[in-house]
Motif scaffolding. Structure first.
Motif, PDB file in Angstrom:
ATOM      1  N   TYR A  19       0.835  -1.203   0.000  1.00 19.95           N
ATOM      2  CA  TYR A  19       0.000   0.000   0.000  1.00 19.95           C
ATOM      3  C   TYR A  19       0.869   1.252   0.000  1.00 19.95           C
ATOM      4  N   SER A  22       1.696   8.026   2.638  1.00 14.76           N
ATOM      5  CA  SER A  22       2.166   9.408   2.607  1.00 14.76           C
ATOM      6  C   SER A  22       2.306   9.903   4.040  1.00 14.76           C
ATOM      7  N   ILE A  34      -1.091   8.831   5.877  1.00 12.81           N
ATOM      8  CA  ILE A  34      -2.227   8.662   4.968  1.00 12.81           C
ATOM      9  C   ILE A  34      -1.904   7.418   4.152  1.00 12.81           C
ATOM     10  N   VAL A  35      -2.794   6.446   4.193  1.00 14.73           N
ATOM     11  CA  VAL A  35      -2.551   5.185   3.504  1.00 14.73           C
ATOM     12  C   VAL A  35      -3.557   5.040   2.373  1.00 14.73           C
ATOM     13  N   ASP A  36      -3.042   4.694   1.189  1.00 13.98           N
ATOM     14  CA  ASP A  36      -3.867   4.485   0.004  1.00 13.98           C
ATOM     15  C   ASP A  36      -4.131   2.984  -0.124  1.00 13.98           C
ATOM     16  N   LYS A  40      -8.553   4.403  -2.057  1.00 11.10           N
ATOM     17  CA  LYS A  40      -9.204   5.179  -1.002  1.00 11.10           C
ATOM     18  C   LYS A  40      -8.159   5.569   0.034  1.00 11.10           C
ATOM     19  N   LEU A  41      -8.201   6.817   0.466  1.00 12.30           N
ATOM     20  CA  LEU A  41      -7.226   7.328   1.420  1.00 12.30           C
ATOM     21  C   LEU A  41      -7.770   7.254   2.844  1.00 12.30           C
ATOM     22  N   TYR A  42      -6.924   6.761   3.750  1.00 11.94           N
ATOM     23  CA  TYR A  42      -7.288   6.611   5.160  1.00 11.94           C
ATOM     24  C   TYR A  42      -6.287   7.370   6.019  1.00 11.94           C
ATOM     25  N   LYS A  43      -6.822   8.148   6.975  1.00 12.44           N
ATOM     26  CA  LYS A  43      -5.979   8.894   7.911  1.00 12.44           C
ATOM     27  C   LYS A  43      -5.708   7.994   9.128  1.00 12.44           C
TER      28      LYS A  43
END
Length: 137
Positions: A19, A22, A34-36, A40-43
């Motif tokens: 994955y 950022s 921030i994981v893609d 979909k981006l997840y904080k």
């Protein structure tokens, strides 16, 4: 220092699964990564697990941060508007916990409690990173 190691280990765990990760610039945001995951981006807020209670079968991590204001310690809880998940790292495993399942702290159990209770118990294996991201696919 130890918090930085937790972040690095969590970042490494996501990266090893393929994955994109950022890191936000600066230190003024409520999330660490921030994981893609599949577009979909997840904080993610990384928290260091305390293993003081490992002999009782669980680890615990704080689900808030503390600041000092006018000489008083102030606890600030994270909300679902600020982050999606907490991540922690313990014994070479990353765990991912939805922010909505947390209060001021979160316990992840490795063994059942001595009284046999299972209702309301969060077993660590259910929150292992690999299992949690499967649910997001």
């Amino acid at each position: 220092m130890i918090g930085n190691l937790t972040e690095i280990n969590c970042l490494k765990a996501f990266t090893e699964l393929g994955y994109g990760v950022s890191i936000p610039f600066g230190d003024c945001l409520r999330y660490d990564l921030i994981v893609d995951i599949n577009g979909k981006l997840y904080k993610i807020q990384c928290k260091t697990a305390n293993d003081t209670y490992i002999n009782d079968g669980y680890i615990v991590f704080r689900c808030d941060n503390t600041t000092t204001k006018s000489g008083q310690v102030v606890h600030n809880r994270y909300t679902e508007d600020e982050i999606d998940y907490f991540a922690t790292y313990y014994n070479n495993k990353c765990y991912l916990v939805p922010v909505g399942e947390c209060s001021r702290e979160k316990r992840l159990r490795f063994t059942p409690p001595a009284n046999g209770q299972t209702k309301g118990i969060s077993f660590a294996e259910e929150y292992e990173l690999e299992r949690m991201v499967e649910k997001l696919n």
